[in-house]
Design a protein around this motif. Sequence first.
Motif, PDB file in Angstrom:
ATOM      1  N   GLN A  31     -29.559  -2.842   4.315  1.00  0.00           N
ATOM      2  CA  GLN A  31     -28.262  -2.229   4.039  1.00  0.00           C
ATOM      3  C   GLN A  31     -27.821  -1.398   5.242  1.00  0.00           C
ATOM      4  N   ILE A  32     -26.504  -1.360   5.457  1.00  0.00           N
ATOM      5  CA  ILE A  32     -25.910  -0.519   6.487  1.00  0.00           C
ATOM      6  C   ILE A  32     -24.994   0.487   5.801  1.00  0.00           C
ATOM      7  N   ASP A  33     -25.153   1.762   6.134  1.00  0.00           N
ATOM      8  CA  ASP A  33     -24.317   2.820   5.561  1.00  0.00           C
ATOM      9  C   ASP A  33     -23.624   3.575   6.685  1.00  0.00           C
ATOM     10  N   ALA A  34     -22.370   3.855   6.497  1.00  0.00           N
ATOM     11  CA  ALA A  34     -21.591   4.627   7.473  1.00  0.00           C
ATOM     12  C   ALA A  34     -21.523   6.084   7.035  1.00  0.00           C
ATOM     13  N   PRO A  35     -21.557   7.031   7.994  1.00  0.00           N
ATOM     14  CA  PRO A  35     -21.520   8.452   7.635  1.00  0.00           C
ATOM     15  C   PRO A  35     -20.124   8.900   7.235  1.00  0.00           C
ATOM     16  N   GLY A  36     -20.065   9.808   6.275  1.00  0.00           N
ATOM     17  CA  GLY A  36     -18.792  10.409   5.890  1.00  0.00           C
ATOM     18  C   GLY A  36     -18.608  11.725   6.630  1.00  0.00           C
ATOM     19  N   ASP A  37     -17.551  12.423   6.330  1.00  0.00           N
ATOM     20  CA  ASP A  37     -17.256  13.692   6.998  1.00  0.00           C
ATOM     21  C   ASP A  37     -17.547  14.864   6.073  1.00  0.00           C
ATOM     22  N   ILE A  38     -17.914  15.977   6.690  1.00  0.00           N
ATOM     23  CA  ILE A  38     -18.148  17.221   5.947  1.00  0.00           C
ATOM     24  C   ILE A  38     -17.277  18.315   6.553  1.00  0.00           C
ATOM     25  N   VAL A  39     -16.596  19.052   5.710  1.00  0.00           N
ATOM     26  CA  VAL A  39     -15.796  20.189   6.153  1.00  0.00           C
ATOM     27  C   VAL A  39     -16.587  21.458   5.857  1.00  0.00           C
ATOM     28  N   LEU A  40     -16.819  22.257   6.919  1.00  0.00           N
ATOM     29  CA  LEU A  40     -17.579  23.488   6.741  1.00  0.00           C
ATOM     30  C   LEU A  40     -16.669  24.577   6.176  1.00  0.00           C
ATOM     31  N   ASP A  41     -16.579  24.612   4.859  1.00  0.00           N
ATOM     32  CA  ASP A  41     -15.742  25.597   4.192  1.00  0.00           C
ATOM     33  C   ASP A  41     -16.471  26.161   2.981  1.00  0.00           C
ATOM     34  N   ASP A  99     -16.131  25.413  -0.111  1.00  0.00           N
ATOM     35  CA  ASP A  99     -16.558  24.368  -1.052  1.00  0.00           C
ATOM     36  C   ASP A  99     -17.904  23.783  -0.625  1.00  0.00           C
ATOM     37  N   TYR A 100     -18.082  23.589   0.680  1.00  0.00           N
ATOM     38  CA  TYR A 100     -19.361  23.054   1.167  1.00  0.00           C
ATOM     39  C   TYR A 100     -20.488  24.053   0.876  1.00  0.00           C
ATOM     40  N   ALA A 101     -20.239  25.340   1.136  1.00  0.00           N
ATOM     41  CA  ALA A 101     -21.247  26.366   0.878  1.00  0.00           C
ATOM     42  C   ALA A 101     -21.623  26.396  -0.602  1.00  0.00           C
ATOM     43  N   LYS A 102     -20.597  26.240  -1.472  1.00  0.00           N
ATOM     44  CA  LYS A 102     -20.863  26.246  -2.909  1.00  0.00           C
ATOM     45  C   LYS A 102     -21.708  25.043  -3.334  1.00  0.00           C
ATOM     46  N   SER A 103     -21.542  23.914  -2.618  1.00  0.00           N
ATOM     47  CA  SER A 103     -22.367  22.737  -2.932  1.00  0.00           C
ATOM     48  C   SER A 103     -23.836  22.997  -2.636  1.00  0.00           C
ATOM     49  N   LEU A 138     -24.268  28.549  -2.629  1.00  0.00           N
ATOM     50  CA  LEU A 138     -23.869  29.840  -2.075  1.00  0.00           C
ATOM     51  C   LEU A 138     -22.420  30.120  -2.407  1.00  0.00           C
ATOM     52  N   GLU A 139     -22.053  31.418  -2.348  1.00  0.00           N
ATOM     53  CA  GLU A 139     -20.705  31.768  -2.793  1.00  0.00           C
ATOM     54  C   GLU A 139     -19.624  31.497  -1.753  1.00  0.00           C
ATOM     55  N   SER A 140     -19.995  31.464  -0.465  1.00  0.00           N
ATOM     56  CA  SER A 140     -18.965  31.282   0.551  1.00  0.00           C
ATOM     57  C   SER A 140     -19.577  30.787   1.849  1.00  0.00           C
TER      58      SER A 140
END
Length: 449
Positions: free
Chosen positions: A245-255, A257-261, A264-266
């Motif tokens: 299988q080949i998988d392509a990377p997605g994007d992450i925004v450092l905000d 919402d990412y911290a909460k994932s 963490l609170e922020s």
Amino acid sequence: MQVTETLAEGLKRELKIEIPAGDLAAKLDAYMEDMKSKAQIKGFRPGKVPVAHLKKMYGRQAMAEILSNTIQETSRQAIEERDERPALNPDIDLPEDEAEKILSGEADLSFSMKYDILPSFEIIDFSTIEIERPVVEVAETEVDERLNEIAQNSKPFEQKDGAAENGDRVTMAYVGKLEGEPFEGGADENGQLVLGSGQFIPGFEEQLVGVKAGDEKTIDVTFPEDYPAAHLAGKTAQFDITVKQIDAPGDIVLDDDYAKSLGLESIDKLKEIVRDQIEGQFGQMTRQRVKRQLLDKLDEVYTFDLPEKLLNSEFDVVWRQVEEDMQRSGKTFEDEETTEEEARAEYRKISERRVRLGLVLSEIGDKNSIQVTDEELQRALYDRVRQFPGQEQQVFEFYKNNPQALASLRAPIYEEKVVDFILELAKVSDKTVTREELEKLISDDEEVA
């Protein structure tokens, strides 16, 4: 008990200790009387067994025990009366032919004991020690770089059609072979590799660029000369690969919402944690550098004779480790551009430094009542136990029932506490350095070591 000094040369001591046969006989009589009151022997009422009968049955065994206890007690007493501190347990010499006569009550107990005493030296004024502490100020860019690394490592991947590119994740089954034969540790049914990450052997990832799901491919790679597994180092291997299988990377925004994932609170809280981690890493490196400076200065100040037996014991430990490392790596002294004789001389110097500094730190700790608390030792034990998941109880019992192993946990704690004590009194000045400068200082220290 009569004690005669037969040798007092440097740190070496030898004593001759004599115990009259009558004293041993008196101890045997007392032993037999005690046994008489407890012995239950068929044909005799309790407490009525004749002493002569007990001696005939158990006299030799009892005298052997008395002899062992007497040697231990008199040896300890002789050293205490001389107010000496042996470096290690004394060597006891009791000729076998004499032992037989002593056991049968025909001769006085006469034995010699040899030992090295600990050297005496004065504790220096620690305020005369000057230490420069390199400190790295963590820049915001450093925190951002680390956050980006975290983001890169946690990127989501989605399956894609088409050829693999750098940054894509390839899921594959592979088998590594040397001269057509599979080698241990060279196979995986569901191996994953992000192209361009540099996680695999040099040349491996590059040959996967352009593959598609379902492709089968054989690639050749050469293991580095310094590869940890000696049987693979420098060897050319073939890998039979089936791409799943080949998988392509997605994007992450450092905000936020990412911290909460991440729970963490922020994003600010995440940055704070990352900064603390970076400062902790630099702090460990700074501590390593400062401690190295301190030990070097103590090594310069203190020069005294070392107990030979203690030094030989330390050298044996060091040399055994050297031989094991060389055997594991498959290298020889010639590979290290030296000879065994030269290496032994060099590691002898290292052993001398370790023993001397160990004695110095021990004396400083003793003179200043520095101790390892039960709580500190318990914490170290639990930290050690956690390193063996699934075997916690066995490891815990091993240390609890093995005083020498437990001492190996106490020793580094004690050393760090003594180092902290000295640094509190020494002249320590901070110097701001870059990360690269600190890393070079540590690298230079390791090269010298």
